[in-house]
Design a protein around this motif. Structure first.
Motif, PDB file in Angstrom:
ATOM      1  N   LEU A 218     -15.788 -10.361  22.637  1.00 53.05           N
ATOM      2  CA  LEU A 218     -14.549 -10.320  22.949  1.00 53.05           C
ATOM      3  C   LEU A 218     -14.231 -11.146  24.214  1.00 53.05           C
ATOM      4  CD1 LEU A 218     -13.962  -6.448  22.597  1.00 53.05           C
ATOM      5  CD2 LEU A 218     -13.168  -8.235  21.219  1.00 53.05           C
ATOM      6  N   LYS A 219     -15.365 -11.392  24.950  1.00 53.33           N
ATOM      7  CA  LYS A 219     -15.093 -12.287  26.161  1.00 53.33           C
ATOM      8  C   LYS A 219     -14.541 -13.822  25.532  1.00 53.33           C
ATOM      9  CE  LYS A 219     -17.335 -13.573  30.404  1.00 53.33           C
ATOM     10  NZ  LYS A 219     -18.736 -13.807  31.003  1.00 53.33           N
ATOM     11  N   LYS A 220     -15.130 -14.246  24.638  1.00 51.75           N
ATOM     12  CA  LYS A 220     -14.812 -15.346  24.186  1.00 51.75           C
ATOM     13  C   LYS A 220     -13.498 -15.580  23.572  1.00 51.75           C
ATOM     14  CE  LYS A 220     -16.857 -19.459  22.809  1.00 51.75           C
ATOM     15  NZ  LYS A 220     -18.087 -20.148  22.277  1.00 51.75           N
ATOM     16  N   LEU A 221     -13.327 -14.561  22.709  1.00 49.66           N
ATOM     17  CA  LEU A 221     -11.965 -14.162  22.055  1.00 49.66           C
ATOM     18  C   LEU A 221     -10.809 -14.236  23.333  1.00 49.66           C
ATOM     19  CD1 LEU A 221     -11.206 -13.877  19.163  1.00 49.66           C
ATOM     20  CD2 LEU A 221     -11.086 -11.826  19.410  1.00 49.66           C
ATOM     21  N   ARG A 222     -11.171 -13.423  24.087  1.00 49.82           N
ATOM     22  CA  ARG A 222     -10.246 -13.376  25.402  1.00 49.82           C
ATOM     23  C   ARG A 222      -9.653 -14.384  25.849  1.00 49.82           C
ATOM     24  NH1 ARG A 222     -12.430  -9.051  28.310  1.00 49.82           N
ATOM     25  NH2 ARG A 222     -13.115 -10.370  30.055  1.00 49.82           N
ATOM     26  N   HIS A 223     -10.735 -15.283  26.183  1.00 49.16           N
ATOM     27  CA  HIS A 223     -10.305 -16.514  26.888  1.00 49.16           C
ATOM     28  C   HIS A 223      -9.434 -17.517  26.065  1.00 49.16           C
ATOM     29  CE1 HIS A 223     -10.586 -20.348  29.252  1.00 49.16           C
ATOM     30  NE2 HIS A 223     -11.223 -19.376  30.316  1.00 49.16           N
ATOM     31  N   VAL A 224      -9.974 -17.537  24.620  1.00 48.80           N
ATOM     32  CA  VAL A 224      -8.773 -18.252  23.870  1.00 48.80           C
ATOM     33  C   VAL A 224      -7.541 -17.666  23.767  1.00 48.80           C
ATOM     34  CG1 VAL A 224      -8.764 -19.169  21.580  1.00 48.80           C
ATOM     35  CG2 VAL A 224     -10.835 -19.291  22.546  1.00 48.80           C
ATOM     36  N   VAL A 225      -7.460 -16.376  23.636  1.00 46.29           N
ATOM     37  CA  VAL A 225      -6.255 -15.790  23.629  1.00 46.29           C
ATOM     38  C   VAL A 225      -5.284 -16.045  24.914  1.00 46.29           C
ATOM     39  CG1 VAL A 225      -4.869 -13.594  23.033  1.00 46.29           C
ATOM     40  CG2 VAL A 225      -7.153 -14.136  21.747  1.00 46.29           C
ATOM     41  N   GLU A 226      -5.946 -15.872  25.986  1.00 48.32           N
ATOM     42  CA  GLU A 226      -5.152 -16.071  26.995  1.00 48.32           C
ATOM     43  C   GLU A 226      -4.497 -17.604  27.245  1.00 48.32           C
ATOM     44  OE1 GLU A 226      -5.266 -14.431  30.703  1.00 48.32           O
ATOM     45  OE2 GLU A 226      -6.335 -12.676  29.772  1.00 48.32           O
ATOM     46  N   ARG A 227      -5.391 -18.525  26.855  1.00 48.96           N
ATOM     47  CA  ARG A 227      -4.863 -19.628  27.032  1.00 48.96           C
ATOM     48  C   ARG A 227      -3.748 -20.026  25.864  1.00 48.96           C
ATOM     49  NH1 ARG A 227      -7.761 -19.983  30.533  1.00 48.96           N
ATOM     50  NH2 ARG A 227      -5.359 -20.130  31.313  1.00 48.96           N
ATOM     51  N   MET A 228      -3.900 -19.548  24.714  1.00 49.67           N
ATOM     52  CA  MET A 228      -2.900 -19.536  23.732  1.00 49.67           C
ATOM     53  C   MET A 228      -1.452 -18.802  24.430  1.00 49.67           C
ATOM     54  SD  MET A 228      -4.896 -18.816  20.233  1.00 49.67           S
ATOM     55  CE  MET A 228      -5.456 -20.377  19.470  1.00 49.67           C
ATOM     56  N   LYS A 229      -1.815 -17.651  24.894  1.00 51.63           N
ATOM     57  CA  LYS A 229      -0.492 -17.020  25.524  1.00 51.63           C
ATOM     58  C   LYS A 229       0.273 -17.841  26.300  1.00 51.63           C
ATOM     59  CE  LYS A 229      -0.722 -14.662  29.322  1.00 51.63           C
ATOM     60  NZ  LYS A 229      -1.039 -13.689  30.300  1.00 51.63           N
ATOM     61  N   ASN A 230      -0.210 -19.123  26.937  1.00 48.67           N
ATOM     62  CA  ASN A 230       0.657 -19.693  27.885  1.00 48.67           C
ATOM     63  C   ASN A 230       1.595 -21.018  26.950  1.00 48.67           C
ATOM     64  OD1 ASN A 230      -0.344 -18.926  30.012  1.00 48.67           O
ATOM     65  ND2 ASN A 230      -2.067 -20.213  30.203  1.00 48.67           N
ATOM     66  N   LEU A 231       0.970 -20.690  25.602  1.00 51.63           N
ATOM     67  CA  LEU A 231       1.720 -21.746  24.755  1.00 51.63           C
ATOM     68  C   LEU A 231       2.787 -21.030  23.720  1.00 51.63           C
ATOM     69  CD1 LEU A 231      -1.280 -23.803  23.567  1.00 51.63           C
ATOM     70  CD2 LEU A 231       0.565 -24.768  24.779  1.00 51.63           C
ATOM     71  N   SER A 232       2.707 -19.830  23.617  1.00 51.23           N
ATOM     72  CA  SER A 232       3.641 -19.187  22.719  1.00 51.23           C
ATOM     73  C   SER A 232       3.471 -17.594  22.772  1.00 51.23           C
ATOM     74  CB  SER A 232       3.242 -19.127  21.139  1.00 51.23           C
ATOM     75  OG  SER A 232       4.012 -18.508  20.417  1.00 51.23           O
ATOM     76  N   SER A 233       4.534 -16.767  22.438  1.00 51.64           N
ATOM     77  CA  SER A 233       4.234 -15.497  22.549  1.00 51.64           C
ATOM     78  C   SER A 233       4.147 -14.585  21.472  1.00 51.64           C
ATOM     79  CB  SER A 233       5.743 -14.581  22.811  1.00 51.64           C
ATOM     80  OG  SER A 233       6.486 -15.162  21.919  1.00 51.64           O
TER      81      SER A 233
END
Lengths: 279, 333
Positions: free
Chosen positions: B214-229
């Motif tokens: 989950l840690k890795k997943l979370r990091h990727v999703v956090e970055r993606m959050k800055n691009l789209s909702s």
């Protein structure tokens, strides 16, 4: 979005293609320039140049040389486009630049030509991220015409001392005045805030100063808000060169050492503030 | 009058210890008020006691569950049966399509003693509605000094209004133990509303996969959050999970390959489907992040089930906690 086979995809037929083992090198440089969302990008055989402008009065340029990359190919002499720098940085940062001790994420970039997006492929530990960043027509950028003027004052110093000066600038002062002179005080930064005037001087004899070349006394004021974006690259830099020409234009050049020990340069130009009175 | 089911310990703890007369008097006033209340609402009782050694880490775990709840919604329902605790966040029929969460904990794992009596013999359950961030504030004590809390008692009590009373014994500098009492207001739900909070059915998913760490997943999703909702989750039967976002400026997709897949013994027909085909649903990134951020429980398996264009179902099993999270697809998918 389509799924790709397990074997490595072929990225070919591009006008431009580059590959590096460590995305952090380029990420670190771009992060210091992110005071605006949009940036112009110039791809050439010598490397990548990224330009960010601020209110048509200030400009930052980052030079990422081709030898920073393990592979670098370009078919044309020069390719220019505009893209969203913030998105580019988010993509490069998708794996967070790798965890301590683990392998660093690798980066592949491909650009196929006018109208095509900039395609990135990042990989870390078997996880792959593909990005397509849309490109647009480049914007006209200012040419500060710095090299044609004859008179120029130049000081090269270690970045730590200027870093301290810039980060401590009085925020209530709208202007920052910089003086460079062959006579004392040699180099002085002044602010004029609500509670008083603050001046910091660095003598040419200081250990921090590596090179001092001032032909005449030049003193100019710059908007603090325009100088502020230069603090980020200054913080990342080892050394900084401060140059001022007879028109009062300021050029700061930052020498940055990347994680893989390559040297990159960022330069920052700033227009002086028009003065009514004669100093 | 015999008040069935209300534990004598529902009297304020400090009153019994200090035997302060004036306080005792005001308690008596309260008692008579409560008698009125107890006639109107069913006599419910629940109490559990956890001692530090056994329940210690378990309570920490519960705190993490509650922490996730607090992030997700303002209101939560706690369903108490003789053996289990269920935390339910469910907003059926709302326009905003809030996610549903269903968490199941084995009471015996966390409490050394449990006493409980529900609405009636036939329906031996209690449903309470409460605000999770009030409870998570209390339990955050465990997060900071896990070893320090010697004893935790939770019980349902009627003070000014029904509440969950948490009594924690903490060490203090003097010889006397320090007892900290927190009251979290709750609203007992009548039986006619219980059907709204029943255990959700396992959705008819088309793809099922174990999530990567989950840690890795979370990091990727956090970055993606800055691009789209919104984020699209896709998986196939070959162990590939794809996360992708689209914005005006960029399209980004991250591929996790060679993931393991849980074996479900349903749907014989499913094996006929193309293994490579991706099944996807698009969900709100913020809600996905709330789920990922909550799970610092340590290595545990999370199963992700995808119902094409309808829902993403996340299923987490750790120790004696089962967490199910239902993320509905956004309208734009």
């Amino acid at each position: 979005m389509s799924i790709h086979p397990e074997e490595e995809r072929e990225i070919n037929d591009g006008h431009f293609r580059a590959k590096t083992d460590n995305v952090k090198n380029i990420l670190q440089i771009l992060k210091t320039m992110n005071f605006r969302d949009q940036a112009n990008v110039v791809l050439s055989p010598s490397g990548i140049k990224v330009t960010v402008e601020n209110a048509k009065c200030a400009q930052a340029n980052a030079f990422i040389e081709s030898d920073l990359f393990q592979e670098y190919e370009i078919e044309e002499e020069m390719v220019i486009f505009k893209l969203n720098l913030t998105s580019w940085i988010e993509c490069l940062n998708i794996f967070g630049g790798g965890t301590a001790g683990a392998a660093t994420p690798s980066l592949k970039m491909v650009y196929r030509g006018h109208g095509y997006p900039l395609v990135l492929e990042l990989e870390e530990d078997g996880v792959v991220t593909d990005c397509e960043i849309k490109t647009e027509e480049p914007e006209d950028t200012l040419d500060f015409d710095f090299f044609s003027t004859e008179v120029m004052n130049k000081i090269i110093m270690r970045s730590e001392c200027l870093k301290e000066v810039f980060t401590d600038l009085d925020v209530t002062s709208e202007m920052v005045e910089i003086l460079m002179s062959p006579d004392a005080p040699y180099f002085r930064v002044s602010t004029f805030g609500n509670y008083g005037t603050s001046q910091t001087e660095i003598s040419m004899e200081s250990e921090m100063v590596e090179h001092f070349e001032c032909k005449q006394t030049l003193k100019q004021r710059y908007r603090l808000s325009l100088l502020k974006p230069s603090i980020k690259p200054l913080t990342a830099a080892l050394k900084v060169s401060v140059r001022m020409d007879a028109r009062g234009f300021l050029c700061l050049q930052f020498m940055i050492r990347t994680e893989s020990h390559h040297i990159c340069f960022i330069e920052y130009f700033c227009c002086p503030e028009e003065e009514d009175s004669d100093d | 009058m015999v008040r069935r089911g209300v534990l004598p310990a529902s009297l304020c703890g400090c009153c019994r210890e200090t035997r302060d007369a004036s306080h005792y008097f005001s308690e008596r006033m309260e008692e008579s008020r409560r008698e009125d209340l107890s006639r109107r609402s069913p006599a419910l009782c629940w109490g559990g006691e956890a001692c530090a050694t056994r329940g210690g880490e378990g309570t920490g775990l519960k705190q993490i569950v509650i922490g996730s709840l607090a992030r997700l919604a303002k209101l939560c329902v706690l369903r108490i049966t003789r053996t289990h605790l269920y935390f339910i966040i469910n907003e059926p029929g709302t326009v905003h399509r809030a996610p549903g969460l269903w968490a199941e904990l084995d009471q015996g794992h966390y409490f050394s003693t449990v006493t409980m009596s529900g609405v009636s013999e036939e329906h031996n359950e209690i449903f309470l509605e409460f605000e999770p961030d009030k409870l998570s504030g209390t339990l955050s004590v465990f997060k900071s000094n896990n070893a320090a809390v010697r004893n935790l008692k939770i019980k349902l009590a009627k003070k000014l209004s029904p509440c969950l009373t948490l009594e924690m014994q903490m060490p203090s500098f003097s010889e006397h133990a320090r007892t900290v009492v927190h009251d979290v207001p709750v609203l007992p739900l009548p039986r006619r509303q219980w059907h709204l909070y029943q255990e959700p059915e396992m959705p008819h998913f088309t793809a099922s996969i174990y999530l990567p760490p989950l840690k890795k997943l979370r990091h990727v999703v956090e970055r993606m959050k800055n691009l789209s909702s919104s984020l699209t989750l896709a998986a196939n039967r070959k162990g590939t999970l794809v996360l992708s976002v689209t914005s005006d400026a960029a399209n980004v997709s991250t591929y996790f390959r060679n993931l393991t897949m849980p074996t479900w013994d349903l749907e014989g027909a499913a094996s006929q489907m193309d293994e490579e085909q991706l099944h996807s649903a698009t969900v709100e990134i913020k809600k996905l992040i709330s789920f990922l951020a909550g799970e610092q429980i340590g290595p545990c398996k999370v199963i992700c089930n995808i119902v094409d264009d309808r829902m993403v179902h996340l299923f987490l099993l750790h120790d004696d906690v089962i967490l199910q999270y239902f993320l509905p697809a956004t309208r734009s998918s």
